[in-house]
Design an enzyme around this catalytic site. Sequence first.
Site, PDB file in Angstrom:
ATOM      1  N   SER A 113       0.813  -1.215   0.000  1.00  0.00           N
ATOM      2  CA  SER A 113       0.000   0.000   0.000  1.00  0.00           C
ATOM      3  C   SER A 113       0.849   1.269   0.000  1.00  0.00           C
ATOM      4  CB  SER A 113      -0.943  -0.052   1.206  1.00  0.00           C
ATOM      5  OG  SER A 113      -1.848   1.000   1.136  1.00  0.00           O
ATOM      6  N   HIS A 114       0.769   2.044   1.056  1.00  0.00           N
ATOM      7  CA  HIS A 114       1.421   3.350   1.132  1.00  0.00           C
ATOM      8  C   HIS A 114       2.833   3.268   1.717  1.00  0.00           C
ATOM      9  CE1 HIS A 114      -0.845   2.166   4.587  1.00  0.00           C
ATOM     10  NE2 HIS A 114       0.011   2.817   5.332  1.00  0.00           N
ATOM     11  N   ASP A 311      -2.405   6.464  -3.397  1.00  0.00           N
ATOM     12  CA  ASP A 311      -1.248   5.817  -2.773  1.00  0.00           C
ATOM     13  C   ASP A 311      -0.635   4.722  -3.639  1.00  0.00           C
ATOM     14  OD1 ASP A 311      -3.257   3.923  -2.500  1.00  0.00           O
ATOM     15  OD2 ASP A 311      -2.464   3.163  -0.601  1.00  0.00           O
ATOM     16  N   ASP A 313      -0.923   1.485  -4.021  1.00  0.00           N
ATOM     17  CA  ASP A 313      -1.778   0.529  -4.727  1.00  0.00           C
ATOM     18  C   ASP A 313      -3.096   1.129  -5.194  1.00  0.00           C
ATOM     19  OD1 ASP A 313      -2.587   0.752  -2.089  1.00  0.00           O
ATOM     20  OD2 ASP A 313      -3.427  -1.258  -2.031  1.00  0.00           O
ATOM     21  N   ASP A 315      -5.634   2.667  -3.685  1.00  0.00           N
ATOM     22  CA  ASP A 315      -6.927   2.624  -2.988  1.00  0.00           C
ATOM     23  C   ASP A 315      -7.167   3.817  -2.072  1.00  0.00           C
ATOM     24  OD1 ASP A 315      -5.081   1.806  -1.116  1.00  0.00           O
ATOM     25  OD2 ASP A 315      -6.153  -0.020  -0.520  1.00  0.00           O
ATOM     26  N   ARG A 316      -6.110   4.566  -1.740  1.00  0.00           N
ATOM     27  CA  ARG A 316      -6.320   5.748  -0.895  1.00  0.00           C
ATOM     28  C   ARG A 316      -6.465   7.004  -1.752  1.00  0.00           C
ATOM     29  NH1 ARG A 316      -2.547   5.497   4.472  1.00  0.00           N
ATOM     30  NH2 ARG A 316      -3.371   3.529   5.210  1.00  0.00           N
ATOM     31  N   LYS A 410     -11.370  -0.036  -0.843  1.00  0.00           N
ATOM     32  CA  LYS A 410     -11.442   1.404  -0.999  1.00  0.00           C
ATOM     33  C   LYS A 410     -10.880   1.753  -2.369  1.00  0.00           C
ATOM     34  CE  LYS A 410      -7.437   1.958   2.006  1.00  0.00           C
ATOM     35  NZ  LYS A 410      -7.394   1.195   3.238  1.00  0.00           N
TER      36      LYS A 410
END
Length: 577
Positions: A113-114, A311, A313, A315-316, A410
């Site tokens: 992710s982030h 982010d 991946d 999703d944010r 998300k």
Amino acid sequence: MGIRIVSTRPFSDQKPGTSGLRKKVTAFRQPHYLENFVQSIFDSIAAPKGATLVLGGDGRYYNREAIQIILKMAAANGIGRVLLGRGGILSTPAASCVIRKYQTFGGIILSASHNPGGPDGDFGIKYNTGNGGPAPEKVTEAIFARSKTIVEYRMLDAADVAFDAVGETSLGNMKVQVFDPVSDYAELMESLFDFAAIRNLLAAGDIAQPDAQTSCTEMSPLRPFPQSAGYASNVSGARFHIKFDAMHAVNGPYAKEILERRLGAPAGSVINAVPLVDFGGGHPDPNLTYAHDLVEIMYGAEAPDFGAASDGDGDRNMILGQRFFVTPSDSLAVLAANATLAPGYEQGLAGVARSMPTSAAVDRVAQALNIPCYETPTGWKFFGNLMDAGKVTLCGEESFGTGSDHVREKDGLWAVLFWLNILAARRLSVESIVREHWAKYGRNVYSRYDYEGLPTEAAQGVMQHLKNNFATLAGAQFGKYTVKYCDDFSYTDPVDGSVSTGQGVRIIFTDGSRIVFRLSGTGTEGATLRVYLEAFEADVVCHHLDAQVALADLIGIALQISELKLRTGREQPTVIT
Ligand code: G1P
Ligand code: ZN
């Protein structure tokens, strides 16, 4: 091509966290480490012979190597077909979209992710079930249990698969179908939002002056209101400028295709658009600290009308207006309040959900709309059951996560398009929309303090100290705040009755203000303590705009009751959002 049975020994640290297994790349590269976890997935999910899985990742360092390993293991474990994003690229929401669209048995997403990437950065792997969402706790627990007893894994002896062009190849008895990672997702977005209206906005950009009634008498020097320099350029017919910062992460190709090619934003509207294995050395987390390229542009003299970032991946999301930051909690509330302006949501919302630490701004909207609002533990996996049961349409987290039942993750770009759809329909600036929202519903002033990389014992000591003091805290008075109650949040899933305990310490005050303490479940070094602060302000016209100023008392109380400085030796948080 034979199947090799490889003997192995368990690793003790393969417990999936808030969102899958996340470790340093160096940990994943230990012999057998990734293989053990992947075999534990296959052993736990019991996919029928010939099942189809989706596979892809955010393009970070080790993505391509991991894909080769997973493909060979999938073939050796009886998987019939793998749908693989071209180049190994697939954003998390796009993976969810593809799992659902093609009704695959599930999918494996490679991402941390982030978290930063690169040889010394982080890597991660997560299993999603057939509804497109992160595996629920009973599945992740089973995977973890398996990882503790594993003695062997299966691997096809085969050459590497080429996956940089769309097409189908065979790997043993398994097919590998390489697909364009963007097109299914882009099509889904077109079905939800009014692309013609957004195209129009981006071409003409006729936005109105802010409404005088919602103006604030006390202004922040950083974010002038109501007449900021930027508004002057937004005369009828001027272009509505946007900037999207893909942070050298997975959403670059998605944003280029959707914002620039399909919606006509000028070339260059998407910056840092090429995914890089180390995200250009940055921290691909869309917040005011890490998305500094975008923040500089959006707070500069020639600021565009709308800015956003996503982010690692995809999703944010972070949403910005001209010199104006929309907190993720407010963003969720604004989307809920304006949802029917988007074609995909014009029927209204079944309900909304937010994670516990997320501000209660959306609760107020739900109350006004007379729809249910659910409060879940942190992590997207808790929203899946509610969406599958048709109980909620929109959901979100304070950690820059917003989404809906269009997928089971998300979705960063989705949130951006939702905002653009609302802006196209309402023709107001981002700041005006948020201010108008506060004027109508009140404002939940919000901030999160992260103390990263703490010694685990010190962080746990803070949590234990708080829990030990629940009895004395109840009823205690701190300045204008009186503690109504405190607890350690637990959640009973209304759909399957499963109970999740120990989800964060809540100190709730009589006026609805809150302080929440939680230990992160996604970090890879030591412990990260998160302190979430929320103060409700009914009168938004005359209170101070700066959240840090408005929250100063609560911050002081949080530090006092937690003994945080004493116990951790930290004077300042690492990140404030
Ligand atoms: C963090 C966020 C949480 C989010 C998760 C995955 O988890 O706080 O809201 O769902 O990342 O993106 P945490 O590190 O707090 O456990
Ligand atoms: Zn993410």
